[in-house]
Write a protein that holds these residues in place. Structure first.
Motif, PDB file in Angstrom:
ATOM      1  N   TYR A 218      -7.501  15.246  -8.852  1.00 19.70           N
ATOM      2  CA  TYR A 218      -7.803  15.824 -10.217  1.00 19.70           C
ATOM      3  C   TYR A 218      -6.881  16.680 -10.662  1.00 19.70           C
ATOM      4  CZ  TYR A 218     -11.966  12.566 -10.332  1.00 19.70           C
ATOM      5  OH  TYR A 218     -12.662  11.483 -10.359  1.00 19.70           O
ATOM      6  N   ALA A 219      -6.528  17.685  -9.797  1.00 21.04           N
ATOM      7  CA  ALA A 219      -5.609  18.642 -10.121  1.00 21.04           C
ATOM      8  C   ALA A 219      -4.104  18.227  -9.777  1.00 21.04           C
ATOM      9  CB  ALA A 219      -5.777  20.095  -9.308  1.00 21.04           C
ATOM     10  N   SER A 220      -3.810  17.172  -9.564  1.00 18.86           N
ATOM     11  CA  SER A 220      -2.458  16.827  -8.762  1.00 18.86           C
ATOM     12  C   SER A 220      -1.376  16.461  -9.900  1.00 18.86           C
ATOM     13  CB  SER A 220      -2.442  15.577  -7.879  1.00 18.86           C
ATOM     14  OG  SER A 220      -2.931  14.493  -8.671  1.00 18.86           O
ATOM     15  N   GLU A 221      -0.337  16.488  -9.791  1.00 18.21           N
ATOM     16  CA  GLU A 221       0.843  15.770 -10.469  1.00 18.21           C
ATOM     17  C   GLU A 221       0.691  14.443 -10.610  1.00 18.21           C
ATOM     18  OE1 GLU A 221       4.825  17.259  -9.160  1.00 18.21           O
ATOM     19  OE2 GLU A 221       4.135  19.072  -8.703  1.00 18.21           O
ATOM     20  N   ASP A 222       0.230  13.859  -9.576  1.00 18.78           N
ATOM     21  CA  ASP A 222       0.065  12.302  -9.276  1.00 18.78           C
ATOM     22  C   ASP A 222      -0.949  11.869 -10.701  1.00 18.78           C
ATOM     23  OD1 ASP A 222       1.951  12.125  -7.805  1.00 18.78           O
ATOM     24  OD2 ASP A 222       0.852  11.010  -6.203  1.00 18.78           O
ATOM     25  N   GLN A 223      -1.876  12.545 -10.682  1.00 24.17           N
ATOM     26  CA  GLN A 223      -2.877  12.399 -11.654  1.00 24.17           C
ATOM     27  C   GLN A 223      -2.355  12.191 -12.901  1.00 24.17           C
ATOM     28  OE1 GLN A 223      -5.892  11.270 -11.096  1.00 24.17           O
ATOM     29  NE2 GLN A 223      -7.298  11.649 -12.909  1.00 24.17           N
ATOM     30  N   ALA A 224      -1.592  13.318 -13.313  1.00 23.07           N
ATOM     31  CA  ALA A 224      -1.067  13.284 -14.647  1.00 23.07           C
ATOM     32  C   ALA A 224       0.098  12.088 -14.853  1.00 23.07           C
ATOM     33  CB  ALA A 224      -0.301  14.621 -14.855  1.00 23.07           C
TER      34      ALA A 224
ATOM     35  N   LEU B 281      -2.700  10.048  -2.876  1.00 25.51           N
ATOM     36  CA  LEU B 281      -3.769  10.774  -3.271  1.00 25.51           C
ATOM     37  C   LEU B 281      -5.014  10.255  -3.488  1.00 25.51           C
ATOM     38  CD1 LEU B 281      -2.202  13.675  -4.803  1.00 25.51           C
ATOM     39  CD2 LEU B 281      -2.640  13.655  -2.611  1.00 25.51           C
ATOM     40  N   VAL B 282      -4.925   9.014  -4.214  1.00 25.00           N
ATOM     41  CA  VAL B 282      -6.038   8.142  -4.460  1.00 25.00           C
ATOM     42  C   VAL B 282      -6.518   7.547  -3.087  1.00 25.00           C
ATOM     43  CG1 VAL B 282      -6.852   6.139  -5.841  1.00 25.00           C
ATOM     44  CG2 VAL B 282      -5.274   7.785  -6.991  1.00 25.00           C
ATOM     45  N   TYR B 283      -5.523   7.263  -2.321  1.00 25.17           N
ATOM     46  CA  TYR B 283      -6.134   6.523  -1.098  1.00 25.17           C
ATOM     47  C   TYR B 283      -6.906   7.372  -0.364  1.00 25.17           C
ATOM     48  CZ  TYR B 283      -2.454   2.751  -1.784  1.00 25.17           C
ATOM     49  OH  TYR B 283      -1.864   1.808  -2.360  1.00 25.17           O
ATOM     50  N   ALA B 284      -6.449   8.691  -0.190  1.00 25.13           N
ATOM     51  CA  ALA B 284      -7.271   9.839   0.410  1.00 25.13           C
ATOM     52  C   ALA B 284      -8.729   9.887  -0.096  1.00 25.13           C
ATOM     53  CB  ALA B 284      -6.587  10.951   0.484  1.00 25.13           C
ATOM     54  N   ALA B 285      -8.767  10.032  -1.478  1.00 24.64           N
ATOM     55  CA  ALA B 285     -10.036  10.305  -2.006  1.00 24.64           C
ATOM     56  C   ALA B 285     -10.974   9.038  -1.884  1.00 24.64           C
ATOM     57  CB  ALA B 285      -9.939  10.534  -3.561  1.00 24.64           C
ATOM     58  N   LEU B 286     -10.213   7.721  -1.956  1.00 21.06           N
ATOM     59  CA  LEU B 286     -11.091   6.553  -1.856  1.00 21.06           C
ATOM     60  C   LEU B 286     -11.760   6.523  -0.183  1.00 21.06           C
ATOM     61  CD1 LEU B 286      -9.027   3.694  -3.483  1.00 21.06           C
ATOM     62  CD2 LEU B 286     -11.347   4.438  -4.074  1.00 21.06           C
ATOM     63  N   LYS B 287     -10.905   7.105   0.539  1.00 28.17           N
ATOM     64  CA  LYS B 287     -11.456   6.722   2.009  1.00 28.17           C
ATOM     65  C   LYS B 287     -12.261   8.016   2.452  1.00 28.17           C
ATOM     66  CE  LYS B 287      -9.640   5.483   5.557  1.00 28.17           C
ATOM     67  NZ  LYS B 287      -8.891   5.029   6.849  1.00 28.17           N
ATOM     68  N   GLU B 288     -12.213   9.013   1.830  1.00 29.72           N
ATOM     69  CA  GLU B 288     -13.378  10.043   2.033  1.00 29.72           C
ATOM     70  C   GLU B 288     -14.598   9.803   1.231  1.00 29.72           C
ATOM     71  OE1 GLU B 288     -13.830  14.969   1.942  1.00 29.72           O
ATOM     72  OE2 GLU B 288     -12.559  14.231   0.513  1.00 29.72           O
TER      73      GLU B 288
ATOM     74  N   PRO C  33       4.471   4.115 -12.318  1.00 28.85           N
ATOM     75  CA  PRO C  33       4.357   5.311 -11.960  1.00 28.85           C
ATOM     76  C   PRO C  33       5.010   5.752 -10.601  1.00 28.85           C
ATOM     77  CG  PRO C  33       2.427   4.270 -11.352  1.00 28.85           C
ATOM     78  CD  PRO C  33       3.220   3.219 -12.082  1.00 28.85           C
ATOM     79  N   VAL C  34       5.593   7.121 -10.683  1.00 30.67           N
ATOM     80  CA  VAL C  34       6.410   7.481  -9.479  1.00 30.67           C
ATOM     81  C   VAL C  34       5.431   8.311  -8.683  1.00 30.67           C
ATOM     82  CG1 VAL C  34       8.366   8.564  -8.560  1.00 30.67           C
ATOM     83  CG2 VAL C  34       8.612   7.214 -10.316  1.00 30.67           C
ATOM     84  N   TRP C  35       4.994   7.864  -7.547  1.00 30.16           N
ATOM     85  CA  TRP C  35       3.818   8.991  -6.792  1.00 30.16           C
ATOM     86  C   TRP C  35       4.671   9.807  -5.903  1.00 30.16           C
ATOM     87  CZ3 TRP C  35      -0.017   8.200  -9.861  1.00 30.16           C
ATOM     88  CH2 TRP C  35      -0.360   6.598 -10.068  1.00 30.16           C
ATOM     89  N   LYS C  36       4.226  10.987  -5.935  1.00 32.51           N
ATOM     90  CA  LYS C  36       4.933  11.913  -5.056  1.00 32.51           C
ATOM     91  C   LYS C  36       3.831  12.340  -4.027  1.00 32.51           C
ATOM     92  CE  LYS C  36       7.789  13.831  -8.827  1.00 32.51           C
ATOM     93  NZ  LYS C  36       8.347  14.998  -9.498  1.00 32.51           N
ATOM     94  N   GLY C  37       2.613  12.071  -3.930  1.00 28.51           N
ATOM     95  CA  GLY C  37       1.604  12.619  -3.100  1.00 28.51           C
ATOM     96  C   GLY C  37       1.217  14.057  -3.397  1.00 28.51           C
ATOM     97  N   LYS C  38       1.417  14.478  -4.550  1.00 29.16           N
ATOM     98  CA  LYS C  38       1.256  16.210  -4.785  1.00 29.16           C
ATOM     99  C   LYS C  38       0.975  16.089  -6.340  1.00 29.16           C
ATOM    100  CE  LYS C  38       6.115  17.589  -5.393  1.00 29.16           C
ATOM    101  NZ  LYS C  38       6.934  18.064  -4.983  1.00 29.16           N
TER     102      LYS C  38
ATOM    103  N   LEU D  56       0.698  -1.229  -0.156  1.00 27.62           N
ATOM    104  CA  LEU D  56       0.026  -0.065   0.079  1.00 27.62           C
ATOM    105  C   LEU D  56       0.924   1.311  -0.095  1.00 27.62           C
ATOM    106  CD1 LEU D  56      -2.930  -0.906   2.485  1.00 27.62           C
ATOM    107  CD2 LEU D  56      -2.940  -1.067  -0.004  1.00 27.62           C
ATOM    108  N   ALA D  57       1.927   1.319   0.733  1.00 26.48           N
ATOM    109  CA  ALA D  57       2.840   2.463   0.589  1.00 26.48           C
ATOM    110  C   ALA D  57       3.578   2.863  -0.436  1.00 26.48           C
ATOM    111  CB  ALA D  57       3.763   2.318   1.786  1.00 26.48           C
ATOM    112  N   SER D  58       3.518   1.806  -1.404  1.00 22.98           N
ATOM    113  CA  SER D  58       3.979   2.008  -2.798  1.00 22.98           C
ATOM    114  C   SER D  58       3.062   2.647  -3.772  1.00 22.98           C
ATOM    115  CB  SER D  58       4.630   0.744  -3.491  1.00 22.98           C
ATOM    116  OG  SER D  58       3.572  -0.204  -3.657  1.00 22.98           O
ATOM    117  N   GLY D  59       1.726   2.756  -3.484  1.00 21.81           N
ATOM    118  CA  GLY D  59       0.592   3.104  -4.217  1.00 21.81           C
ATOM    119  C   GLY D  59       0.471   4.640  -3.964  1.00 21.81           C
ATOM    120  N   PRO D  60      -0.429   4.985  -4.669  1.00 23.66           N
ATOM    121  CA  PRO D  60      -0.914   6.594  -4.824  1.00 23.66           C
ATOM    122  C   PRO D  60      -1.748   7.007  -3.685  1.00 23.66           C
ATOM    123  CG  PRO D  60      -2.459   5.319  -6.298  1.00 23.66           C
ATOM    124  CD  PRO D  60      -1.545   4.310  -5.700  1.00 23.66           C
TER     125      PRO D  60
END
Length: 261
Positions: free
Chosen positions: A238-244, A202-209, A256-261, A196-200
């Motif tokens: 949706y506005a993040s670098e990670d989405q792109a 920001l997606v986790y945050a969106a899923l949980k909310e 992908p390389v996730w930065k959390g931003k 899980l720590a290797s995943g995105p």
């Protein structure tokens, strides 16, 4: 100086939290407040992505509320600290994954603590129950959560009778995700946490909310809020670098390389 009943360690983006209150890892008000501070710091630390909770020893995960402390003056309706009992049941905006590694007896408030996690792994000797009925009180958080997690009639049987179930039955009803030999439990839990720590994040945050907020909404109202970016975490995603980055990595056939931003 009294040793803390809560042990923490960090490994990469994973925070490991161990409840260590001999003999049974019961939670009193002071311990709950410590847990609340630990999980508040975890929530607010951008470098921490996943938490793993467990109990010290091989017999007890957590039996819940410390009745001996209650007899000595701890009020059942006292100030449990940030996040309520156990630090995570009522923690606002807890948008990071939490894994529970249930290494033994898990009952009462301890089961409610485990239910506050997103994924539950259990040792093959683990046992689960809600024995509050036998002491003339109510398993409050479990009364809300459990009938939504497992079949209604099984949840009500546990609540109304205090019956114990073993790890195999818990898995059969969907109360736990996986059952492992006791000696393998923490390795498997850490493997899951690392995955899980290797995943995105920001997606986790969106899923949980979304999952948390949609529980009290109609399907269409929830979908409208998602598509209109009315959930804060969805708008950030949706506005993040990670989405792109996710789209680029897919097109370029690379990880992908996730930065959390």
């Amino acid at each position: 100086m009294t040793e803390s009943p809560v042990k923490t360690s960090r490994s990469g983006h994973v925070l490991e939290v161990t409840l260590d209150r001999p003999k049974a890892n019961a939670i009193d008000i002071a311990t709950s407040r410590i847990l609340g501070e630990v999980f508040r710091d975890f929530r607010d630390d951008p470098d921490m992505r996943v938490a793993l909770i467990t109990g010290a020893g091989e017999k007890f995960f957590c039996p819940g509320w410390d009745l001996k402390a209650a007899a000595d003056g701890d009020a059942v309706d006292g100030d449990y600290g940030p996040g309520g009992f156990g630090g995570i049941q009522e923690m606002r905006a807890m948008n990071k994954p939490i894994i529970a590694a249930v290494n033994g007896i898990c009952c009462g408030g301890g089961l409610e603590w485990a239910l506050s996690a997103d994924i539950i792994l259990a040792a093959d000797h683990a046992q689960f129950a809600l024995p509050e009925i036998r002491s003339g009180t109510v398993a409050d958080a479990a009364s809300v959560k459990l009938p939504k997690r497992i079949p209604y009639h099984i949840a009500m049987e546990m609540l109304l009778t205090g019956r114990w179930i073993d790890a195999e039955e818990a898995a059969r009803w969907g109360l736990v995700n996986q059952v492992h030999p006791a000696g393998d439990l923490m390795a498997k839990a850490r493997e899951m946490a690392g995955h899980l720590a290797s995943g995105p994040p920001l997606v986790y945050a969106a899923l949980k909310e979304i999952v948390r907020e949609a529980e009290a909404m109609t399907f269409q109202d929830a979908m409208n809020r998602i598509t209109r970016r009315q959930f804060e975490t969805v708008d950030v995603l949706y506005a993040s670098e990670d989405q792109a980055e996710g789209a680029r990595a897919f097109a370029e056939k690379r990880d992908p390389v996730w930065k959390g931003k």
